[in-house]
Scaffold this motif. Structure first.
Motif, PDB file in Angstrom:
ATOM      1  N   MET A   1      -3.908   1.145   2.012  1.00 34.80           N
ATOM      2  CA  MET A   1      -2.541   0.891   2.423  1.00 34.80           C
ATOM      3  C   MET A   1      -1.716   0.659   1.149  1.00 34.80           C
ATOM      4  SD  MET A   1      -1.027  -2.013   5.049  1.00 34.80           S
ATOM      5  CE  MET A   1      -1.891  -1.424   6.477  1.00 34.80           C
ATOM      6  N   THR A   2      -0.570   1.287   1.111  1.00 25.89           N
ATOM      7  CA  THR A   2       0.284   1.139  -0.063  1.00 25.89           C
ATOM      8  C   THR A   2       1.028  -0.179  -0.003  1.00 25.89           C
ATOM      9  OG1 THR A   2       2.239   2.142   0.923  1.00 25.89           O
ATOM     10  CG2 THR A   2       0.643   3.654  -0.108  1.00 25.89           C
ATOM     11  N   GLN A   3       1.579  -0.530  -1.139  1.00 26.97           N
ATOM     12  CA  GLN A   3       2.349  -1.781  -1.203  1.00 26.97           C
ATOM     13  C   GLN A   3       3.559  -1.706  -0.272  1.00 26.97           C
ATOM     14  OE1 GLN A   3       3.781  -2.794  -5.095  1.00 26.97           O
ATOM     15  NE2 GLN A   3       4.280  -4.885  -4.494  1.00 26.97           N
ATOM     16  N   HIS A   4       4.174  -0.546  -0.188  1.00 35.14           N
ATOM     17  CA  HIS A   4       5.331  -0.369   0.700  1.00 35.14           C
ATOM     18  C   HIS A   4       4.912  -0.573   2.160  1.00 35.14           C
ATOM     19  CE1 HIS A   4       9.084   1.142   2.307  1.00 35.14           C
ATOM     20  NE2 HIS A   4       8.379   1.983   3.057  1.00 35.14           N
ATOM     21  N   GLU A   5       3.790  -0.005   2.542  1.00 38.10           N
ATOM     22  CA  GLU A   5       3.297  -0.146   3.916  1.00 38.10           C
ATOM     23  C   GLU A   5       2.955  -1.604   4.226  1.00 38.10           C
ATOM     24  OE1 GLU A   5       1.245   4.223   4.626  1.00 38.10           O
ATOM     25  OE2 GLU A   5       0.102   2.645   3.606  1.00 38.10           O
ATOM     26  N   GLU A   6       2.381  -2.294   3.247  1.00 38.83           N
ATOM     27  CA  GLU A   6       2.074  -3.714   3.426  1.00 38.83           C
ATOM     28  C   GLU A   6       3.343  -4.530   3.625  1.00 38.83           C
ATOM     29  OE1 GLU A   6      -0.307  -4.989   0.117  1.00 38.83           O
ATOM     30  OE2 GLU A   6      -2.004  -3.730   0.701  1.00 38.83           O
ATOM     31  N   LEU A   7       4.371  -4.206   2.853  1.00 38.88           N
ATOM     32  CA  LEU A   7       5.650  -4.911   2.998  1.00 38.88           C
ATOM     33  C   LEU A   7       6.284  -4.636   4.358  1.00 38.88           C
ATOM     34  CD1 LEU A   7       7.224  -4.475  -0.558  1.00 38.88           C
ATOM     35  CD2 LEU A   7       6.371  -6.583   0.482  1.00 38.88           C
TER      36      LEU A   7
ATOM     37  N   GLU B   1       4.700  -3.847   7.094  1.00 36.43           N
ATOM     38  CA  GLU B   1       3.897  -4.571   8.076  1.00 36.43           C
ATOM     39  C   GLU B   1       4.236  -6.057   8.079  1.00 36.43           C
ATOM     40  OE1 GLU B   1      -0.752  -5.660   8.560  1.00 36.43           O
ATOM     41  OE2 GLU B   1      -0.299  -3.530   8.266  1.00 36.43           O
ATOM     42  N   LYS B   2       4.387  -6.637   6.910  1.00 33.51           N
ATOM     43  CA  LYS B   2       4.732  -8.063   6.803  1.00 33.51           C
ATOM     44  C   LYS B   2       6.109  -8.332   7.416  1.00 33.51           C
ATOM     45  CE  LYS B   2       3.978 -12.253   5.460  1.00 33.51           C
ATOM     46  NZ  LYS B   2       2.993 -13.077   6.136  1.00 33.51           N
TER      47      LYS B   2
ATOM     48  N   GLU C   1       5.762  -8.314  11.149  1.00 34.10           N
ATOM     49  CA  GLU C   1       5.127  -9.555  11.603  1.00 34.10           C
ATOM     50  C   GLU C   1       6.129 -10.704  11.609  1.00 34.10           C
ATOM     51  OE1 GLU C   1       1.768 -10.311   9.076  1.00 34.10           O
ATOM     52  OE2 GLU C   1       0.696  -8.521   9.753  1.00 34.10           O
TER      53      GLU C   1
END
Length: 113
Positions: A1-7, A9-10, A13
């Motif tokens: 998962m890329t950093q952009h995708e993690e952001l 997702e966060k 949430e």
């Protein structure tokens, strides 16, 4: 998962959590208002009003916030659903009896529910 995708997702949430907190605040306000209605009817203390609502919720298998909404709307619509009306009448009578008759009005006068 890329950093952009993690952001992303966060952020999603956090948005979901914010929506849940907003709903909780609304539900809490409605429950507090319903406690006020119960207190006006019965002369009980706030913690006893909370117990009355909780008892009605449990005996009718209805979410507490839904019971509270019915109780808050009751003065405006002039009626409660039959099951909630019966449970509220019983819970008020039990609360009155359990606290040595300290209500401001007699059980039969407490509510026209």
């Amino acid at each position: 998962m890329t950093q952009h995708e993690e952001l992303v997702e966060k952020i999603e949430e956090l948005q979901a959590e914010t929506a849940q907190l907003r709903q909780a605040l609304v539900s809490h306000a409605v429950v507090d208002q319903a406690i006020g209605v119960v207190l006006a009817l019965s002369g009980l203390r706030p913690e006893q009003g909370w117990e009355v609502l909780k008892t009605v919720s449990q005996h009718t298998n209805t979410k507490l916030r839904d019971v509270a909404q019915h109780v808050v709307r009751w003065p405006h619509v002039g009626a409660l659903p039959a099951e909630i009306r019966r449970a509220l009448r019983r819970a008020l009578a039990e609360a009155h009896a359990a606290h040595g008759g300290r209500a401001l009005v007699r059980p039969e006068q407490r509510c026209e529910c």
